[in-house]
Design a protein around this motif. Structure first.
Motif, mmCIF file in Angstrom:
data_model
loop_
_atom_site.group_PDB
_atom_site.id
_atom_site.type_symbol
_atom_site.label_atom_id
_atom_site.label_comp_id
_atom_site.label_asym_id
_atom_site.label_seq_id
_atom_site.Cartn_x
_atom_site.Cartn_y
_atom_site.Cartn_z
ATOM 1 N N GLY A 259 0.823 -1.204 0.000
ATOM 2 C CA GLY A 259 0.000 0.000 0.000
ATOM 3 C C GLY A 259 0.859 1.256 0.000
ATOM 4 N N GLU A 260 1.930 1.235 0.782
ATOM 5 C CA GLU A 260 2.853 2.374 0.805
ATOM 6 C C GLU A 260 3.551 2.527 -0.539
ATOM 7 N N GLU B 180 1.167 4.188 -2.931
ATOM 8 C CA GLU B 180 1.103 5.629 -2.655
ATOM 9 C C GLU B 180 2.305 6.350 -3.251
ATOM 10 N N GLU C 207 1.843 6.503 -7.014
ATOM 11 C CA GLU C 207 0.827 7.511 -7.350
ATOM 12 C C GLU C 207 1.396 8.925 -7.263
ATOM 13 N N GLN C 208 2.278 9.144 -6.297
ATOM 14 C CA GLN C 208 2.895 10.458 -6.121
ATOM 15 C C GLN C 208 4.103 10.657 -7.041
#
Length: 103
Positions: free
Chosen positions: A40-41, A44, A47-48
């Motif tokens: 999940g990290e 993220e 995505e960034q």
């Protein structure tokens, strides 16, 4: 005094470090659950568009998977080689997004 750092990390050295640092995994599913959190990290960071953080989060996922493999008694690198032989022999359908499924 901390343990010496190996010249090259392996599945075994990573698993030994994990056990020494955190204790043995009481249940292998705990390593899977933690890897899912790290995944999940990673999502993220991707995505960034944070390439450096994505690299570190990818490493965190792999570290947990190496520990899992060592605890369950298989070699990840060998498993990848075996699975890629299977994958290369399959026929694939493209999803159009860089992924697909075997047919």
């Amino acid at each position: 005094m901390p343990a010496p750092t190996p010249d090259r990390e392996t599945q075994k050295t990573i698993a030994e470090w994990g056990a020494a640092t955190f204790g043995p995994a009481k249940n292998p599913i705990d390593l899977v659950t933690r890897a899912q959190q790290e995944l999940g990290e990673l999502a993220e960071a991707v995505e960034q568009r944070d390439r450096q953080e994505a690299a570190l989060e990818t490493a965190d996922v792999l570290i947990l998977l190496y520990r899992l493999a060592e605890d369950l008694g298989y070699d990840v690198e060998r498993s990848v080689q075996e699975k890629m032989a299977v994958n290369r022999a399959r026929k694939w359908s493209r999803a159009g997004d860089g992924t697909g499924k075997h047919i």
